[in-house]
Design a protein around this motif. Structure first.
Motif, PDB file in Angstrom:
ATOM      1  N   ASP A 124       0.945  -1.338   0.058  1.00 36.77           N
ATOM      2  CA  ASP A 124      -0.155   0.004   0.110  1.00 36.77           C
ATOM      3  C   ASP A 124       0.745   1.159   0.059  1.00 36.77           C
ATOM      4  OD1 ASP A 124       0.569   0.066   2.972  1.00 36.77           O
ATOM      5  OD2 ASP A 124      -0.846  -1.693   3.026  1.00 36.77           O
ATOM      6  N   ASP A 125       0.960   1.936   1.148  1.00 38.07           N
ATOM      7  CA  ASP A 125       1.737   3.169   1.176  1.00 38.07           C
ATOM      8  C   ASP A 125       3.373   2.923   1.354  1.00 38.07           C
ATOM      9  OD1 ASP A 125      -0.508   4.520   1.438  1.00 38.07           O
ATOM     10  OD2 ASP A 125      -0.267   5.180   3.260  1.00 38.07           O
ATOM     11  N   ALA A 126       4.024   3.809   0.397  1.00 36.29           N
ATOM     12  CA  ALA A 126       5.607   3.802   0.741  1.00 36.29           C
ATOM     13  C   ALA A 126       5.744   4.420   2.213  1.00 36.29           C
ATOM     14  CB  ALA A 126       6.124   4.457  -0.353  1.00 36.29           C
ATOM     15  N   VAL A 127       7.012   4.048   2.458  1.00 35.92           N
ATOM     16  CA  VAL A 127       7.284   4.475   4.063  1.00 35.92           C
ATOM     17  C   VAL A 127       7.467   6.052   4.251  1.00 35.92           C
ATOM     18  CG1 VAL A 127       9.908   3.999   3.705  1.00 35.92           C
ATOM     19  CG2 VAL A 127       8.802   4.052   6.140  1.00 35.92           C
ATOM     20  N   GLY A 128       8.199   6.519   3.049  1.00 36.67           N
ATOM     21  CA  GLY A 128       8.052   8.027   3.092  1.00 36.67           C
ATOM     22  C   GLY A 128       6.830   8.747   3.177  1.00 36.67           C
ATOM     23  N   GLU A 129       5.985   7.885   2.308  1.00 35.83           N
ATOM     24  CA  GLU A 129       4.555   8.606   2.297  1.00 35.83           C
ATOM     25  C   GLU A 129       3.989   8.512   3.701  1.00 35.83           C
ATOM     26  OE1 GLU A 129       2.551   5.905  -0.431  1.00 35.83           O
ATOM     27  OE2 GLU A 129       0.668   7.132  -0.302  1.00 35.83           O
ATOM     28  N   CYS A 130       4.165   7.593   4.356  1.00 31.58           N
ATOM     29  CA  CYS A 130       3.708   7.308   5.645  1.00 31.58           C
ATOM     30  C   CYS A 130       4.332   8.174   6.582  1.00 31.58           C
ATOM     31  CB  CYS A 130       4.091   5.751   6.120  1.00 31.58           C
ATOM     32  SG  CYS A 130       3.351   5.382   7.759  1.00 31.58           S
ATOM     33  N   PHE A 131       5.610   8.561   6.566  1.00 31.47           N
ATOM     34  CA  PHE A 131       6.158   9.647   7.373  1.00 31.47           C
ATOM     35  C   PHE A 131       5.314  11.057   6.974  1.00 31.47           C
ATOM     36  CE2 PHE A 131      10.026   8.916   9.821  1.00 31.47           C
ATOM     37  CZ  PHE A 131      10.485   7.724   9.444  1.00 31.47           C
ATOM     38  N   ASP A 132       5.107  11.417   5.604  1.00 27.96           N
ATOM     39  CA  ASP A 132       4.341  12.532   5.375  1.00 27.96           C
ATOM     40  C   ASP A 132       3.004  12.627   5.891  1.00 27.96           C
ATOM     41  OD1 ASP A 132       6.768  13.245   3.970  1.00 27.96           O
ATOM     42  OD2 ASP A 132       5.987  12.572   2.011  1.00 27.96           O
ATOM     43  N   LYS A 133       2.366  11.586   5.671  1.00 27.05           N
ATOM     44  CA  LYS A 133       0.999  11.297   6.173  1.00 27.05           C
ATOM     45  C   LYS A 133       0.753  11.396   7.744  1.00 27.05           C
ATOM     46  CE  LYS A 133      -1.130   9.106   2.435  1.00 27.05           C
ATOM     47  NZ  LYS A 133      -1.556   7.829   1.733  1.00 27.05           N
ATOM     48  N   VAL A 134       1.936  10.845   8.390  1.00 29.20           N
ATOM     49  CA  VAL A 134       1.641  10.878   9.914  1.00 29.20           C
ATOM     50  C   VAL A 134       2.013  12.433  10.456  1.00 29.20           C
ATOM     51  CG1 VAL A 134       2.980  10.137  11.950  1.00 29.20           C
ATOM     52  CG2 VAL A 134       2.104   8.464  10.250  1.00 29.20           C
ATOM     53  N   ALA A 135       3.102  12.983   9.642  1.00 27.08           N
ATOM     54  CA  ALA A 135       3.526  14.449   9.863  1.00 27.08           C
ATOM     55  C   ALA A 135       2.196  15.216   9.891  1.00 27.08           C
ATOM     56  CB  ALA A 135       4.604  14.820   8.856  1.00 27.08           C
ATOM     57  N   LYS A 136       1.444  15.024   8.886  1.00 27.11           N
ATOM     58  CA  LYS A 136       0.094  15.824   8.651  1.00 27.11           C
ATOM     59  C   LYS A 136      -0.903  15.773   9.781  1.00 27.11           C
ATOM     60  CE  LYS A 136      -1.372  17.121   4.054  1.00 27.11           C
ATOM     61  NZ  LYS A 136      -1.954  16.839   2.704  1.00 27.11           N
ATOM     62  N   ILE A 137      -0.875  14.655  10.314  1.00 24.91           N
ATOM     63  CA  ILE A 137      -1.686  14.274  11.411  1.00 24.91           C
ATOM     64  C   ILE A 137      -1.335  14.998  12.606  1.00 24.91           C
ATOM     65  CG2 ILE A 137      -2.785  12.255  13.026  1.00 24.91           C
ATOM     66  CD1 ILE A 137      -2.238  10.293  10.749  1.00 24.91           C
ATOM     67  N   LEU A 138       0.122  15.057  12.681  1.00 25.82           N
ATOM     68  CA  LEU A 138       0.644  15.758  13.978  1.00 25.82           C
ATOM     69  C   LEU A 138       0.886  17.173  13.709  1.00 25.82           C
ATOM     70  CD1 LEU A 138       3.396  13.085  14.926  1.00 25.82           C
ATOM     71  CD2 LEU A 138       1.176  13.401  15.915  1.00 25.82           C
ATOM     72  N   GLY A 139       0.522  17.828  12.686  1.00 25.16           N
ATOM     73  CA  GLY A 139       0.656  19.104  12.274  1.00 25.16           C
ATOM     74  C   GLY A 139       2.008  19.550  12.153  1.00 25.16           C
ATOM     75  N   LEU A 140       2.868  18.671  11.682  1.00 27.05           N
ATOM     76  CA  LEU A 140       3.987  18.974  11.376  1.00 27.05           C
ATOM     77  C   LEU A 140       4.422  19.352   9.707  1.00 27.05           C
ATOM     78  CD1 LEU A 140       5.843  16.272  13.437  1.00 27.05           C
ATOM     79  CD2 LEU A 140       5.983  18.567  14.006  1.00 27.05           C
ATOM     80  N   PRO A 141       5.444  20.078   9.553  1.00 29.91           N
ATOM     81  CA  PRO A 141       5.354  20.555   7.958  1.00 29.91           C
ATOM     82  C   PRO A 141       5.970  19.461   7.012  1.00 29.91           C
ATOM     83  CG  PRO A 141       7.041  21.540   9.285  1.00 29.91           C
ATOM     84  CD  PRO A 141       6.405  20.912  10.174  1.00 29.91           C
ATOM     85  N   TYR A 142       5.546  19.759   5.729  1.00 31.64           N
ATOM     86  CA  TYR A 142       5.937  18.714   4.680  1.00 31.64           C
ATOM     87  C   TYR A 142       7.438  19.271   4.225  1.00 31.64           C
ATOM     88  CZ  TYR A 142       6.601  16.983  -0.141  1.00 31.64           C
ATOM     89  OH  TYR A 142       7.080  16.487  -1.032  1.00 31.64           O
ATOM     90  N   PRO A 143       8.243  18.318   3.830  1.00 36.85           N
ATOM     91  CA  PRO A 143       8.022  16.920   4.143  1.00 36.85           C
ATOM     92  C   PRO A 143       8.411  16.191   5.345  1.00 36.85           C
ATOM     93  CG  PRO A 143      10.433  17.539   3.137  1.00 36.85           C
ATOM     94  CD  PRO A 143       9.564  18.693   3.274  1.00 36.85           C
ATOM     95  N   GLY A 144       7.465  15.435   5.585  1.00 41.00           N
ATOM     96  CA  GLY A 144       7.466  14.723   6.877  1.00 41.00           C
ATOM     97  C   GLY A 144       8.600  13.993   7.449  1.00 41.00           C
ATOM     98  N   GLY A 145       9.146  13.393   6.473  1.00 46.41           N
ATOM     99  CA  GLY A 145      10.406  12.776   7.026  1.00 46.41           C
ATOM    100  C   GLY A 145      11.385  13.715   7.954  1.00 46.41           C
ATOM    101  N   PRO A 146      11.843  14.584   7.642  1.00 47.18           N
ATOM    102  CA  PRO A 146      12.713  15.582   8.292  1.00 47.18           C
ATOM    103  C   PRO A 146      12.105  16.169   9.514  1.00 47.18           C
ATOM    104  CG  PRO A 146      13.210  15.948   6.035  1.00 47.18           C
ATOM    105  CD  PRO A 146      11.961  15.026   6.273  1.00 47.18           C
ATOM    106  N   SER A 147      10.824  16.427   9.513  1.00 48.81           N
ATOM    107  CA  SER A 147      10.199  17.300  10.472  1.00 48.81           C
ATOM    108  C   SER A 147       9.721  16.331  11.523  1.00 48.81           C
ATOM    109  CB  SER A 147       8.932  18.108  10.065  1.00 48.81           C
ATOM    110  OG  SER A 147       8.248  17.570   9.042  1.00 48.81           O
ATOM    111  N   ILE A 148       9.352  15.028  11.351  1.00 47.16           N
ATOM    112  CA  ILE A 148       9.021  13.837  12.265  1.00 47.16           C
ATOM    113  C   ILE A 148      10.431  13.610  13.129  1.00 47.16           C
ATOM    114  CG2 ILE A 148       8.732  11.586  12.511  1.00 47.16           C
ATOM    115  CD1 ILE A 148       6.006  11.922  10.950  1.00 47.16           C
ATOM    116  N   ALA A 149      11.538  13.436  12.006  1.00 49.66           N
ATOM    117  CA  ALA A 149      12.888  13.050  13.018  1.00 49.66           C
ATOM    118  C   ALA A 149      13.303  13.994  13.823  1.00 49.66           C
ATOM    119  CB  ALA A 149      13.889  12.968  11.693  1.00 49.66           C
TER     120      ALA A 149
END
Ligand code: KG4
Ligand code: ZN
Length: 356
Positions: free
Chosen positions: A165-190
């Motif tokens: 289904d989703d790619a892992v990077g896509e998952c970082f990006d979508k979870v960042a959105k849920i948490l209100g963190l900016p795009y791209p989600g990978g660096p902002s989640i990290a």
């Protein structure tokens, strides 16, 4: 052999000049990330238009940085071939890069190598001081792909695991959105995760059956991934934490979380995503003995992933995202394996296609 690489598959416009597949003479990347921060994701039409504006200045800059300009003009006599990403990616974005590359190839009479984007990501590992040995396993983790690929030698690929289904990077990006963190989600989640407790929330690891697989790039399903359930698990945990029902609008959740909750969710999610990636990769190494393991693609910039896989080959951090040096490198090793360049008049582009 000196190759001009061109990359425009998503939201980076890039050109690079690389000698013998390993020595970067110049590497120019113009990212559209600031444009897409405002929208929370890439808008394909806007990306294609931005590529169109940037691509020629980016190529000129690559010549300039390599010292390949005479009287302010690009010196094409120094270039032996042109390489360009032609699949997979956003169609409009790919179109700008491939049309530019083929026009330049015709104009300057240079051989043209169309390169698969995931192959380029793997070859970013050849731009390091130490290079991987064959046979190898490559874990390619990007915004669009999550695959484990076995390579018996240069240009010999077998996909042994892919996401359902989703790619892992896509998952970082979508979870960042849920948490209100900016795009791209990978660096902002990290970044948020550095302040968080990775044990605070527990998220399930997918248990995939080896039978049902919707798309079949290969018959083997034992190392497949699934990331859409993890994204939903984070959403449910946030709803539970805030005591909101499932019907509560998800885009309003982030504003109710405090900074510590965001950090704890980010850290717990990141830990789970990295664990899932490495569990599958470890199982794959047990059945596919290899001399090296390469981890490449945008998500390979992740520091936790790098720390948890110390023996693997990672690209230099600045080359883990999309760039054109890796495109030139991949094309050099195609040339070295005897793969013939493509007639520029018949070059094709495809939004999706398996690595080859
Ligand atoms: O390879 P890439 O630059 O573009 C594609 O080919 O898709 O990968 C982009 C993906 C994005 O989803 C982004 O959030 C993710 O890579 N990414 C990261 C990190 N940096 C970029 N994911 C996790 N941790 C990072 N540090
Ligand atoms: Zn990429």
């Amino acid at each position: 052999m000196i190759i001009l690489g061109i990359e425009s598959s998503c939201d980076e416009t890039a050109a690079a000049i690389v000698k013998d597949g390993r020595q970067i003479l110049s590497n120019v990347i113009v990212s559209q990330v600031d444009i897409f921060k405002a929208y929370g994701g890439v808008i394909p039409e806007v990306a294609a238009r931005s590529h169109l504006e940037a691509i020629l200045p980016v190529i000129h800059q690559a010549f300039k940085d390599a010292g390949f300009q005479k009287d302010g003009q690009d010196d094409w006599s120094q270039i032996d071939a042109i390489a360009v990403t032609h699949t997979p990616g956003l169609l409009g974005s790919l179109l700008i890069g491939t049309l530019t590359a083929r026009t330049l190839a015709i104009l300057h009479n240079k051989p043209l190598y169309p390169v698969h984007h995931l192959k380029s990501h793997i070859y970013s590992a050849w731009l390091n001081q130490q290079v991987p040995d064959f046979p190898l396993l490559a874990l390619v983790v990007s915004g669009g792909h999550t695959q484990i690929i076995h390579m018996s030698n240069h240009n010999k690929f077998q996909i042994i695991g892919t996401t359902r289904d989703d790619a892992v990077g896509e998952c970082f990006d979508k979870v960042a959105k849920i948490l209100g963190l900016p795009y791209p989600g990978g660096p902002s989640i990290a970044q948020a995760a550095t302040q968080g407790d990775s044990h605070k929330y527990r998220f399930p690891h997918p248990k995939l059956t080896t039978k049902a697989r919707p798309s079949n790039n290969s018959a083997n399903t034992a190392y497949d991934f699934s990331f859409s359930g993890l994204k939903t698990a984070v959403l449910r945990a946030v709803q539970e934490e805030l005591k909101k029902p499932i019907s509560f609008p998800s885009h309003q959740l982030a504003s109710l979380l405090n900074a510590q909750q965001v950090a704890d969710f980010a850290a717990s999610f990141q830990q789970t995503a990295v664990d899932i990636l490495l569990e599958n990769l470890t199982r794959a190494t047990q059945n596919y003995p290899c001399k090296s393991i390469v981890i490449a693609g945008g998500v390979s910039a992740n520091q936790l992933l790098r720390e948890k896989a110390p023996k693997c080959f990672f690209p230099t951090k600045s080359l883990s995202g999309d760039n054109a040096a890796m495109v030139a490198s991949a094309a050099f090793f195609e040339h070295n394996s005897g793969i013939q360049p493509t007639d520029p008049y018949t070059i094709t582009l495809q939004p999706r296609s398996p690595i080859q």
